[in-house]
Design an enzyme around this catalytic site. Sequence first.
Site, PDB file in Angstrom:
ATOM      1  N   ASN A  10     -72.250 -18.295  43.772  1.00  0.00           N
ATOM      2  CA  ASN A  10     -71.919 -19.049  42.553  1.00  0.00           C
ATOM      3  C   ASN A  10     -70.465 -18.896  42.111  1.00  0.00           C
ATOM      4  O   ASN A  10     -70.023 -19.629  41.227  1.00  0.00           O
ATOM      5  CB  ASN A  10     -72.878 -18.690  41.393  1.00  0.00           C
ATOM      6  CG  ASN A  10     -74.301 -19.064  41.715  1.00  0.00           C
ATOM      7  OD1 ASN A  10     -74.563 -20.209  42.076  1.00  0.00           O
ATOM      8  ND2 ASN A  10     -75.224 -18.124  41.642  1.00  0.00           N
ATOM      9  N   ASN A  71     -66.545  -8.996  45.089  1.00  0.00           N
ATOM     10  CA  ASN A  71     -67.420  -9.373  43.976  1.00  0.00           C
ATOM     11  C   ASN A  71     -68.628 -10.032  44.614  1.00  0.00           C
ATOM     12  O   ASN A  71     -68.584 -11.216  45.010  1.00  0.00           O
ATOM     13  CB  ASN A  71     -66.717 -10.342  43.019  1.00  0.00           C
ATOM     14  CG  ASN A  71     -67.587 -10.671  41.807  1.00  0.00           C
ATOM     15  OD1 ASN A  71     -68.784 -10.375  41.805  1.00  0.00           O
ATOM     16  ND2 ASN A  71     -67.005 -11.284  40.795  1.00  0.00           N
ATOM     17  N   HIS A  77     -76.819  -6.580  42.351  1.00  0.00           N
ATOM     18  CA  HIS A  77     -77.964  -5.964  41.670  1.00  0.00           C
ATOM     19  C   HIS A  77     -79.225  -5.960  42.525  1.00  0.00           C
ATOM     20  O   HIS A  77     -80.272  -5.514  42.085  1.00  0.00           O
ATOM     21  CB  HIS A  77     -78.238  -6.711  40.353  1.00  0.00           C
ATOM     22  CG  HIS A  77     -76.991  -7.062  39.608  1.00  0.00           C
ATOM     23  ND1 HIS A  77     -76.119  -6.098  39.136  1.00  0.00           N
ATOM     24  CD2 HIS A  77     -76.425  -8.263  39.282  1.00  0.00           C
ATOM     25  CE1 HIS A  77     -75.091  -6.703  38.546  1.00  0.00           C
ATOM     26  NE2 HIS A  77     -75.254  -8.005  38.625  1.00  0.00           N
ATOM     27  N   ASP A  84     -75.396  -1.347  52.669  1.00  0.00           N
ATOM     28  CA  ASP A  84     -75.331  -0.734  54.003  1.00  0.00           C
ATOM     29  C   ASP A  84     -74.133  -1.248  54.800  1.00  0.00           C
ATOM     30  O   ASP A  84     -73.518  -0.481  55.556  1.00  0.00           O
ATOM     31  CB  ASP A  84     -76.636  -0.993  54.773  1.00  0.00           C
ATOM     32  CG  ASP A  84     -77.787  -0.146  54.241  1.00  0.00           C
ATOM     33  OD1 ASP A  84     -77.530   0.816  53.478  1.00  0.00           O
ATOM     34  OD2 ASP A  84     -78.950  -0.443  54.581  1.00  0.00           O
ATOM     35  N   GLU A  95     -65.262  -2.662  44.196  1.00  0.00           N
ATOM     36  CA  GLU A  95     -66.185  -3.625  43.588  1.00  0.00           C
ATOM     37  C   GLU A  95     -65.534  -4.193  42.322  1.00  0.00           C
ATOM     38  O   GLU A  95     -65.014  -3.421  41.505  1.00  0.00           O
ATOM     39  CB  GLU A  95     -67.464  -2.859  43.218  1.00  0.00           C
ATOM     40  CG  GLU A  95     -68.494  -3.658  42.462  1.00  0.00           C
ATOM     41  CD  GLU A  95     -69.666  -2.781  41.993  1.00  0.00           C
ATOM     42  OE1 GLU A  95     -69.514  -1.530  41.921  1.00  0.00           O
ATOM     43  OE2 GLU A  95     -70.724  -3.350  41.692  1.00  0.00           O
ATOM     44  N   HIS A  97     -66.125  -7.017  39.039  1.00  0.00           N
ATOM     45  CA  HIS A  97     -66.905  -8.012  38.297  1.00  0.00           C
ATOM     46  C   HIS A  97     -66.034  -8.581  37.194  1.00  0.00           C
ATOM     47  O   HIS A  97     -65.373  -7.827  36.458  1.00  0.00           O
ATOM     48  CB  HIS A  97     -68.180  -7.405  37.713  1.00  0.00           C
ATOM     49  CG  HIS A  97     -69.090  -6.944  38.793  1.00  0.00           C
ATOM     50  ND1 HIS A  97     -69.776  -7.839  39.589  1.00  0.00           N
ATOM     51  CD2 HIS A  97     -69.366  -5.710  39.263  1.00  0.00           C
ATOM     52  CE1 HIS A  97     -70.451  -7.159  40.503  1.00  0.00           C
ATOM     53  NE2 HIS A  97     -70.222  -5.860  40.326  1.00  0.00           N
ATOM     54  N   ILE A  98     -66.062  -9.880  37.076  1.00  0.00           N
ATOM     55  CA  ILE A  98     -65.235 -10.576  36.100  1.00  0.00           C
ATOM     56  C   ILE A  98     -65.713 -10.243  34.686  1.00  0.00           C
ATOM     57  O   ILE A  98     -64.912  -9.951  33.792  1.00  0.00           O
ATOM     58  CB  ILE A  98     -65.311 -12.104  36.355  1.00  0.00           C
ATOM     59  CG1 ILE A  98     -64.722 -12.417  37.730  1.00  0.00           C
ATOM     60  CG2 ILE A  98     -64.611 -12.885  35.240  1.00  0.00           C
ATOM     61  CD1 ILE A  98     -65.035 -13.824  38.224  1.00  0.00           C
ATOM     62  N   SER A  99     -67.016 -10.323  34.493  1.00  0.00           N
ATOM     63  CA  SER A  99     -67.590 -10.022  33.174  1.00  0.00           C
ATOM     64  C   SER A  99     -67.901  -8.530  33.072  1.00  0.00           C
ATOM     65  O   SER A  99     -67.976  -7.825  34.093  1.00  0.00           O
ATOM     66  CB  SER A  99     -68.870 -10.849  32.972  1.00  0.00           C
ATOM     67  OG  SER A  99     -69.853 -10.465  33.924  1.00  0.00           O
ATOM     68  N   ARG A 104     -74.136  -7.062  29.296  1.00  0.00           N
ATOM     69  CA  ARG A 104     -75.021  -8.205  29.559  1.00  0.00           C
ATOM     70  C   ARG A 104     -76.459  -7.721  29.753  1.00  0.00           C
ATOM     71  O   ARG A 104     -76.817  -6.637  29.335  1.00  0.00           O
ATOM     72  CB  ARG A 104     -74.464  -8.998  30.747  1.00  0.00           C
ATOM     73  CG  ARG A 104     -73.042  -9.510  30.460  1.00  0.00           C
ATOM     74  CD  ARG A 104     -72.477 -10.349  31.575  1.00  0.00           C
ATOM     75  NE  ARG A 104     -73.235 -11.590  31.735  1.00  0.00           N
ATOM     76  CZ  ARG A 104     -73.086 -12.427  32.768  1.00  0.00           C
ATOM     77  NH1 ARG A 104     -72.211 -12.138  33.721  1.00  0.00           N
ATOM     78  NH2 ARG A 104     -73.803 -13.532  32.842  1.00  0.00           N
ATOM     79  N   ARG A 108     -78.350  -6.446  35.017  1.00  0.00           N
ATOM     80  CA  ARG A 108     -76.988  -6.441  35.581  1.00  0.00           C
ATOM     81  C   ARG A 108     -76.324  -5.061  35.473  1.00  0.00           C
ATOM     82  O   ARG A 108     -75.187  -4.883  35.883  1.00  0.00           O
ATOM     83  CB  ARG A 108     -76.103  -7.461  34.859  1.00  0.00           C
ATOM     84  CG  ARG A 108     -76.535  -8.890  35.041  1.00  0.00           C
ATOM     85  CD  ARG A 108     -75.526  -9.851  34.455  1.00  0.00           C
ATOM     86  NE  ARG A 108     -76.142 -11.120  34.142  1.00  0.00           N
ATOM     87  CZ  ARG A 108     -76.327 -12.119  35.016  1.00  0.00           C
ATOM     88  NH1 ARG A 108     -75.904 -11.998  36.253  1.00  0.00           N
ATOM     89  NH2 ARG A 108     -76.916 -13.245  34.644  1.00  0.00           N
TER      90      ARG A 108
HETATM   91  O1  CA2 Z   1     -69.147 -10.754  36.361  1.00  0.00           O
HETATM   92  C1  CA2 Z   1     -69.200 -10.969  37.567  1.00  0.00           C
HETATM   93  O2  CA2 Z   1     -68.203 -11.112  38.260  1.00  0.00           O
HETATM   94  C2  CA2 Z   1     -70.564 -11.158  38.244  1.00  0.00           C
HETATM   95  O3  CA2 Z   1     -70.477 -10.607  39.555  1.00  0.00           O
HETATM   96  C3  CA2 Z   1     -70.808 -12.638  38.297  1.00  0.00           C
HETATM   97  C4  CA2 Z   1     -72.182 -12.998  38.860  1.00  0.00           C
HETATM   98  C5  CA2 Z   1     -73.267 -12.232  38.114  1.00  0.00           C
HETATM   99  O4  CA2 Z   1     -74.522 -12.504  38.715  1.00  0.00           O
HETATM  100  C6  CA2 Z   1     -73.016 -10.741  38.125  1.00  0.00           C
HETATM  101  O5  CA2 Z   1     -74.032 -10.106  37.384  1.00  0.00           O
HETATM  102  C7  CA2 Z   1     -71.673 -10.433  37.505  1.00  0.00           C
HETATM  103  C8  CA2 Z   1     -72.461 -14.492  38.684  1.00  0.00           C
HETATM  104  C9  CA2 Z   1     -71.411 -15.368  39.227  1.00  0.00           C
HETATM  105  C10 CA2 Z   1     -71.589 -16.718  38.641  1.00  0.00           C
HETATM  106  O6  CA2 Z   1     -70.343 -17.317  38.645  1.00  0.00           O
HETATM  107  C11 CA2 Z   1     -70.196 -18.463  37.937  1.00  0.00           C
HETATM  108  C12 CA2 Z   1     -68.918 -18.875  37.742  1.00  0.00           C
HETATM  109  C13 CA2 Z   1     -68.687 -20.003  37.012  1.00  0.00           C
HETATM  110  C14 CA2 Z   1     -69.745 -20.743  36.529  1.00  0.00           C
HETATM  111  C15 CA2 Z   1     -71.041 -20.323  36.745  1.00  0.00           C
HETATM  112  C16 CA2 Z   1     -71.267 -19.172  37.466  1.00  0.00           C
END
Ligand code: CA2
Length: 140
Positions: A10, A71, A77, A84, A95, A97-99, A104, A108
């Site tokens: 995604n 990422n 998760h 592995d 590692e 993560h953007i958020s 959250r 997560r």
């Molecule tokens: O915060 C992050 O970088 C995450 O790896 C992003 C994942 C999420 O499942 C992790 O828990 C945290 C989700 C990526 C979704 O990316 C999008 C970007 C733009 C619009 C929609 C989804």
Amino acid sequence: MKILIINGPNLNLLGKREPEIYGNRSFEQFLAELRSEFPELEIEYFQSNHEGALIDCIHEWGFSVQGIVLNAGAYTHTSIAIADAISAVTAPVIEVHISNVHQREPFRHHSYLSARCVGSIVGLGLDGYRLAVRHFEMRG
Ligand code: CA2
């Protein structure tokens, strides 16, 4: 010096959806900036929505690059297989993560990958990738 950035599922939608969580820049735009900020580094980039493709990429590059910035998206998760793969290769992995995953949903909060990585950066937006690349650059 070669660094590989890998984005999981995604993350190809960055800049297109959910800007309140993930910002409004596409990763391609950001990557162009990053490459001009670090002209002495070769920064490779791979994105896939498929777990096996991410693992193949880690295997393919993980013995020749000096660092991997990963990422793995939601596979973070769930995926013992990606954990592995990180352990199997010689390149150090950071590692990102953007958020801030800890702010959250509880599902997560746990990462199968963190313990296999040299470090983790969460919640700093796309800057997290920049800081990870900078770390590898400093470590030489
Ligand atoms: O915060 C992050 O970088 C995450 O790896 C992003 C994942 C999420 O499942 C992790 O828990 C945290 C989700 C990526 C979704 O990316 C999008 C970007 C733009 C619009 C929609 C989804």
